[in-house]
Design a protein around this motif. Structure first.
Motif, PDB file in Angstrom:
ATOM      1  N   THR A  32      27.083 116.320  34.076  1.00 18.55           N
ATOM      2  CA  THR A  32      27.400 115.982  35.200  1.00 18.55           C
ATOM      3  C   THR A  32      29.190 115.654  35.117  1.00 18.55           C
ATOM      4  OG1 THR A  32      26.642 113.833  35.362  1.00 18.55           O
ATOM      5  CG2 THR A  32      25.300 115.473  36.068  1.00 18.55           C
ATOM      6  N   LYS A  33      29.583 115.619  36.530  1.00 23.35           N
ATOM      7  CA  LYS A  33      30.922 114.987  36.388  1.00 23.35           C
ATOM      8  C   LYS A  33      31.210 113.703  35.658  1.00 23.35           C
ATOM      9  CE  LYS A  33      32.123 117.649  40.927  1.00 23.35           C
ATOM     10  NZ  LYS A  33      32.265 117.153  42.163  1.00 23.35           N
ATOM     11  N   GLY A  34      32.296 113.614  34.891  1.00 21.55           N
ATOM     12  CA  GLY A  34      32.544 112.338  34.297  1.00 21.55           C
ATOM     13  C   GLY A  34      31.983 112.262  33.051  1.00 21.55           C
ATOM     14  N   SER A  35      31.288 113.217  32.534  1.00 23.29           N
ATOM     15  CA  SER A  35      30.859 113.178  31.213  1.00 23.29           C
ATOM     16  C   SER A  35      31.017 114.884  30.679  1.00 23.29           C
ATOM     17  CB  SER A  35      29.377 112.869  31.199  1.00 23.29           C
ATOM     18  OG  SER A  35      28.628 113.806  31.861  1.00 23.29           O
ATOM     19  N   TYR A  36      30.707 115.121  29.335  1.00 23.10           N
ATOM     20  CA  TYR A  36      30.881 116.302  28.750  1.00 23.10           C
ATOM     21  C   TYR A  36      29.927 116.358  27.518  1.00 23.10           C
ATOM     22  CZ  TYR A  36      33.718 113.738  25.217  1.00 23.10           C
ATOM     23  OH  TYR A  36      34.043 112.821  24.238  1.00 23.10           O
ATOM     24  N   ALA A  37      29.812 117.434  26.868  1.00 21.20           N
ATOM     25  CA  ALA A  37      29.331 117.676  25.762  1.00 21.20           C
ATOM     26  C   ALA A  37      29.617 118.939  24.805  1.00 21.20           C
ATOM     27  CB  ALA A  37      27.471 117.874  25.967  1.00 21.20           C
ATOM     28  N   GLU A  38      29.837 118.786  23.529  1.00 20.10           N
ATOM     29  CA  GLU A  38      30.462 119.849  22.726  1.00 20.10           C
ATOM     30  C   GLU A  38      29.003 120.492  22.339  1.00 20.10           C
ATOM     31  OE1 GLU A  38      32.423 118.191  19.579  1.00 20.10           O
ATOM     32  OE2 GLU A  38      34.307 117.706  20.702  1.00 20.10           O
ATOM     33  N   LYS A  39      29.210 121.741  21.847  1.00 15.11           N
ATOM     34  CA  LYS A  39      28.011 122.430  21.447  1.00 15.11           C
ATOM     35  C   LYS A  39      27.277 121.716  20.424  1.00 15.11           C
ATOM     36  CE  LYS A  39      26.815 127.013  19.589  1.00 15.11           C
ATOM     37  NZ  LYS A  39      27.153 128.078  19.040  1.00 15.11           N
ATOM     38  N   GLY A  40      25.852 121.664  20.668  1.00 10.64           N
ATOM     39  CA  GLY A  40      24.812 120.830  19.817  1.00 10.64           C
ATOM     40  C   GLY A  40      24.772 119.671  20.045  1.00 10.64           C
ATOM     41  N   ALA A  41      25.571 118.959  21.216  1.00 14.44           N
ATOM     42  CA  ALA A  41      25.253 117.464  21.294  1.00 14.44           C
ATOM     43  C   ALA A  41      24.060 117.007  21.969  1.00 14.44           C
ATOM     44  CB  ALA A  41      26.487 117.095  22.350  1.00 14.44           C
ATOM     45  N   SER A  42      23.651 115.907  21.185  1.00 11.09           N
ATOM     46  CA  SER A  42      22.353 115.349  21.846  1.00 11.09           C
ATOM     47  C   SER A  42      22.362 114.718  23.081  1.00 11.09           C
ATOM     48  CB  SER A  42      21.622 114.310  20.790  1.00 11.09           C
ATOM     49  OG  SER A  42      22.566 113.337  20.587  1.00 11.09           O
ATOM     50  N   GLU A  43      23.391 114.428  23.716  1.00 10.03           N
ATOM     51  CA  GLU A  43      23.496 113.704  24.959  1.00 10.03           C
ATOM     52  C   GLU A  43      24.981 114.169  25.444  1.00 10.03           C
ATOM     53  OE1 GLU A  43      22.501 109.728  24.387  1.00 10.03           O
ATOM     54  OE2 GLU A  43      24.294 109.179  23.157  1.00 10.03           O
ATOM     55  N   CYS A  44      25.034 113.842  26.692  1.00  8.17           N
ATOM     56  CA  CYS A  44      26.171 113.954  27.317  1.00  8.17           C
ATOM     57  C   CYS A  44      26.949 112.510  27.209  1.00  8.17           C
ATOM     58  CB  CYS A  44      26.268 114.456  28.847  1.00  8.17           C
ATOM     59  SG  CYS A  44      25.501 115.913  29.138  1.00  8.17           S
ATOM     60  N   SER A  45      28.217 112.835  26.799  1.00  9.87           N
ATOM     61  CA  SER A  45      29.094 111.363  26.832  1.00  9.87           C
ATOM     62  C   SER A  45      30.149 111.318  27.723  1.00  9.87           C
ATOM     63  CB  SER A  45      30.117 111.691  25.200  1.00  9.87           C
ATOM     64  OG  SER A  45      29.480 112.078  24.178  1.00  9.87           O
ATOM     65  N   ASN A  46      30.137 110.009  28.356  1.00 10.23           N
ATOM     66  CA  ASN A  46      31.116 109.743  29.254  1.00 10.23           C
ATOM     67  C   ASN A  46      32.504 109.967  28.836  1.00 10.23           C
ATOM     68  OD1 ASN A  46      29.042 108.775  31.193  1.00 10.23           O
ATOM     69  ND2 ASN A  46      28.984 106.765  30.620  1.00 10.23           N
ATOM     70  N   ALA A  47      33.244 110.249  29.660  1.00 16.30           N
ATOM     71  CA  ALA A  47      34.832 110.279  29.532  1.00 16.30           C
ATOM     72  C   ALA A  47      35.340 108.938  29.353  1.00 16.30           C
ATOM     73  CB  ALA A  47      35.539 110.698  30.957  1.00 16.30           C
ATOM     74  N   ASP A  48      36.242 108.804  28.112  1.00 10.20           N
ATOM     75  CA  ASP A  48      36.682 107.700  27.583  1.00 10.20           C
ATOM     76  C   ASP A  48      37.566 106.983  28.596  1.00 10.20           C
ATOM     77  OD1 ASP A  48      35.264 107.688  25.400  1.00 10.20           O
ATOM     78  OD2 ASP A  48      37.046 109.095  24.407  1.00 10.20           O
ATOM     79  N   PRO A  49      38.044 105.732  28.636  1.00 11.34           N
ATOM     80  CA  PRO A  49      39.135 105.225  29.450  1.00 11.34           C
ATOM     81  C   PRO A  49      40.453 106.036  29.302  1.00 11.34           C
ATOM     82  CG  PRO A  49      37.749 103.528  28.439  1.00 11.34           C
ATOM     83  CD  PRO A  49      37.437 104.736  27.884  1.00 11.34           C
ATOM     84  N   GLY A  50      41.212 106.354  30.189  1.00  9.24           N
ATOM     85  CA  GLY A  50      42.468 107.248  29.925  1.00  9.24           C
ATOM     86  C   GLY A  50      42.379 108.692  30.172  1.00  9.24           C
ATOM     87  N   TYR A  51      40.800 109.133  30.367  1.00 10.59           N
ATOM     88  CA  TYR A  51      40.341 110.418  30.130  1.00 10.59           C
ATOM     89  C   TYR A  51      39.631 110.630  31.336  1.00 10.59           C
ATOM     90  CZ  TYR A  51      42.003 110.987  25.382  1.00 10.59           C
ATOM     91  OH  TYR A  51      42.834 111.214  24.088  1.00 10.59           O
ATOM     92  N   PHE A  52      39.368 112.120  31.679  1.00  7.17           N
ATOM     93  CA  PHE A  52      38.479 112.184  32.951  1.00  7.17           C
ATOM     94  C   PHE A  52      37.716 113.781  32.760  1.00  7.17           C
ATOM     95  CE2 PHE A  52      42.255 114.746  33.834  1.00  7.17           C
ATOM     96  CZ  PHE A  52      41.854 115.801  34.715  1.00  7.17           C
ATOM     97  N   VAL A  53      36.871 113.811  33.597  1.00  6.19           N
ATOM     98  CA  VAL A  53      35.893 115.026  33.567  1.00  6.19           C
ATOM     99  C   VAL A  53      35.882 115.455  35.056  1.00  6.19           C
ATOM    100  CG1 VAL A  53      33.916 116.587  32.724  1.00  6.19           C
ATOM    101  CG2 VAL A  53      35.005 114.684  31.235  1.00  6.19           C
ATOM    102  N   GLU A  54      36.250 116.406  35.677  1.00  2.10           N
ATOM    103  CA  GLU A  54      36.247 116.631  37.045  1.00  2.10           C
ATOM    104  C   GLU A  54      35.163 117.636  37.568  1.00  2.10           C
ATOM    105  OE1 GLU A  54      39.983 118.104  38.594  1.00  2.10           O
ATOM    106  OE2 GLU A  54      39.937 119.899  37.137  1.00  2.10           O
ATOM    107  N   SER A  55      34.513 118.359  36.469  1.00  2.00           N
ATOM    108  CA  SER A  55      33.531 119.285  37.041  1.00  2.00           C
ATOM    109  C   SER A  55      32.236 119.214  36.032  1.00  2.00           C
ATOM    110  CB  SER A  55      34.206 120.477  36.724  1.00  2.00           C
ATOM    111  OG  SER A  55      34.521 120.983  35.570  1.00  2.00           O
ATOM    112  N   ASP A  56      31.076 119.614  36.625  1.00  2.00           N
ATOM    113  CA  ASP A  56      30.018 119.681  36.060  1.00  2.00           C
ATOM    114  C   ASP A  56      29.964 120.644  34.685  1.00  2.00           C
ATOM    115  OD1 ASP A  56      28.850 117.812  37.790  1.00  2.00           O
ATOM    116  OD2 ASP A  56      28.053 119.613  38.994  1.00  2.00           O
TER     117      ASP A  56
END
Length: 209
Positions: A32-56
């Motif tokens: 979901t927004k605010g998190s991301y995952a590279e290929k093969g990731a076991s879970e979505c990671s929250n965006a770090d401070p100073g970064y953002f993720v604006e879309s699902d």
């Protein structure tokens, strides 16, 4: 973890970028927004401070642009720096206060601005510079304070870069916005801080001269 399976196959496949899941059977779920995952990731990671993720379904996080910041994690957007603050670099967690002698008068600034001569800023995070008071002056850029006129000088307006000498027949104390005329029977040279009595046999009316 990071793999999915179904009833038709016992093999497991990596989750595609932007999707992840915990250990166990089941489909990969979209981040979901605010998190991301590279290929093969076991879970979505929250965006770090100073970064953002604006879309699902994002596969990476983005740095905040200069002039904005993001504190905390899991941000979906970056906030512009408020007036009095700035962010000169990308990926800043916090905005920086304008230094003394400088100001930032608008939101989203990427740099601070220097106060002009005749003005000053005595506090950190100033939104504007203050004009020097009458009786004071500021003779350089980037000043964090004003200087009083010397005795024998004056400045009657605000925002002065220098003081003027009192004319003959007048005087002033330090930090004066104007000069005072000598009394009758007294005189002074230009730039005086007091008047003196005229010599015996000589007199003058009150005022300049």
């Amino acid at each position: 973890a990071g793999e999915s399976s179904d009833e038709r196959s016992s093999s497991c496949d990596e989750c595609e970028a932007g999707r992840a899941k915990g250990a166990g059977p089941g489909e990969c779920e979209e981040c979901t927004k605010g998190s991301y995952a590279e290929k093969g990731a076991s879970e979505c990671s929250n965006a770090d401070p100073g970064y953002f993720v604006e879309s699902d379904g994002a596969s990476r996080q983005e740095q905040c642009p200069a002039g904005k910041h993001a504190s905390g994690s899991g941000n979906t957007e970056c906030a512009p720096c408020g007036a009095g603050k700035f962010a000169s670099n990308m990926g800043q967690v916090d905005c920086v206060d304008a230094r003394k002698g400088h100001y930032v008068d608008a939101e989203g600034a990427t740099k601070e601005r220097e106060c002009e001569a005749g003005t000053y800023a005595s506090a950190l995070g100033s939104r504007e510079c203050v004009a020097a008071n009458a009786g004071f002056f500021v003779d350089e850029k980037g000043a964090d304070g004003q200087t009083p006129c010397n005795a024998g000088e004056f400045s009657e307006d605000t925002g002065n870069e220098e003081c003027s000498r009192c004319p003959a027949g007048t005087f002033s104390k330090a930090a004066s916005p104007s000069c005072t005329s000598c009394d009758a029977g007294e005189s002074s040279a230009a730039g005086s801080d007091s008047c003196t009595e005229c010599e015996a046999g000589r007199a003058k009316p009150a005022g300049e001269g």
